[in-house]
Design an enzyme around this catalytic site. Structure first.
Site, PDB file in Angstrom:
ATOM      1  N   GLY A  31      45.322 -28.518   9.902  1.00  9.89           N
ATOM      2  CA  GLY A  31      44.568 -27.404   9.791  1.00  9.89           C
ATOM      3  C   GLY A  31      44.305 -26.898   8.445  1.00  9.89           C
ATOM      4  O   GLY A  31      44.006 -27.835   7.693  1.00  9.89           O
ATOM      5  N   HIS A  37      36.834 -31.712   7.122  1.00  2.00           N
ATOM      6  CA  HIS A  37      37.312 -31.916   8.439  1.00  2.00           C
ATOM      7  C   HIS A  37      36.177 -31.955   9.330  1.00  2.00           C
ATOM      8  O   HIS A  37      36.132 -32.561  10.309  1.00  2.00           O
ATOM      9  CB  HIS A  37      38.369 -30.799   8.758  1.00  2.00           C
ATOM     10  CG  HIS A  37      39.737 -31.007   7.978  1.00  2.00           C
ATOM     11  ND1 HIS A  37      39.931 -30.009   7.051  1.00  2.00           N
ATOM     12  CD2 HIS A  37      40.865 -31.633   7.798  1.00  2.00           C
ATOM     13  CE1 HIS A  37      41.379 -30.368   6.917  1.00  2.00           C
ATOM     14  NE2 HIS A  37      41.645 -31.584   6.966  1.00  2.00           N
TER      15      HIS A  37
END
Ligand code: PAF
Length: 279
Positions: A31, A37
């Site tokens: 996260g 990402h």
């Protein structure tokens, strides 16, 4: 985009997608997502029919309780970002779901796990291997995407796949950098303004090492980088090592193709890592 919190539902969904002939691309994350990402998610989307992203701050890979506690978390924001990057399924379990009982497995990666990050973060890679193995078995990917910023992690995952005979292709993806060269990392969010201004020096040191690679030995380059880091009051060097990118063992003499410089630095209690291929 669907979000699952449970292993069984995620596994059933992935299994059904496989039966229907869909290829699955998987991006494991903890996260606090950034463009690094999201670039993995976009690439997975280009190369697969279905993209699954996991969001799980894996407690067993933290060797420092304070680091685990302070690790940035923002699931709602992450879900919005993933939707816009083309993710199809988010798997966001909690620790009780992933580890109903402790896992005792101990991996041996033949020395890949004991140097650099492994030397300074004992048990870290064992925790990474346990969770990635488990995530692969839940999400059943054809391909899994890992950033080269965590280069040693990538090498260990490749070794894990071989060792456990997992049927998944590991896709290494280049490091994404901010405009000033700082490698993107979830930990960058925690830098103060002053630390953030100092942090691009890390990439400058790596570039300097690369500029010296043709004419200097690894030992000479290491000395030079260590001396440069000592002039920076906001960054504290943990290690700078030149190592072969396959064995990850340190190089001392002349630099050869396949050698890479690896660095870990503290800004306050925030640990930043980076690496660069030298030749
Ligand atoms: O690189 C990371 O974010 C983590 O180490 C990973 C691969 C998601 C395992 O927890």
């Amino acid at each position: 985009m669907i979000t699952f919190k449970k292993i069984d539902a995620t596994h059933a969904y992935a299994g059904m997608a496989r039966i229907q002939g869909s290829s699955i691309g998987f991006v494991p994350t903890m996260g606090a997502l950034h463009d690094g990402h999201l670039s993995l998610v976009r690439r997975a989307k280009e190369e697969n029919d279905l993209v699954i992203v996991s969001i799980f701050v894996n407690p067993i890979q933290f060797n420092n309780a304070g680091d685990l506690e302070k690790y940035p978390r923002n699931l709602d924001r992450d879900i919005v970002l993933l939707e816009s990057a083309g993710c199809d399924v988010v798997f966001a379990p909690d620790a009780a779901e992933m580890y109903p009982e402790p896992i005792e497995k101990h991996y041996d990666f033949g020395g890949l796990e004991t140097v650099m990050e492994g030397a300074f973060r004992p048990g870290h890679f064992n925790g990474v291997a346990i969770v990635v193995d488990k995530l692969f078995r839940i999400t059943l990917p054809h391909r899994a995407y890992f950033g080269e910023k965590d280069y040693q992690q990538l090498a260990i995952i490749q070794a894990l796949v071989k060792q456990e005979k997992l049927d998944v292709e590991i896709v290494p993806c280049p490091i994404r950098r901010e405009h000033d060269g700082l490698a993107m990392s979830s930990r960058n969010e925690r830098l103060t303004e002053q630390m953030r201004a100092a942090a691009p020096a890390i990439y400058q040191w790596l570039l300097h090492a690369r500029a010296m690679a043709a004419s200097h030995t690894a030992g000479e380059i290491e000395k030079m980088v260590i001396a440069e880091t000592q002039k920076n009051p906001l960054l504290r060097l943990e290690y700078f090592t030149i190592a072969n990118e396959e064995t990850l063992q340190a190089v001392t003499g002349r630099i050869s193709p396949g050698d890479r410089a690896f660095i870990a630095v503290f800004a306050g209690d925030i640990r930043l890592i980076d690496n660069l291929k030298l030749i």
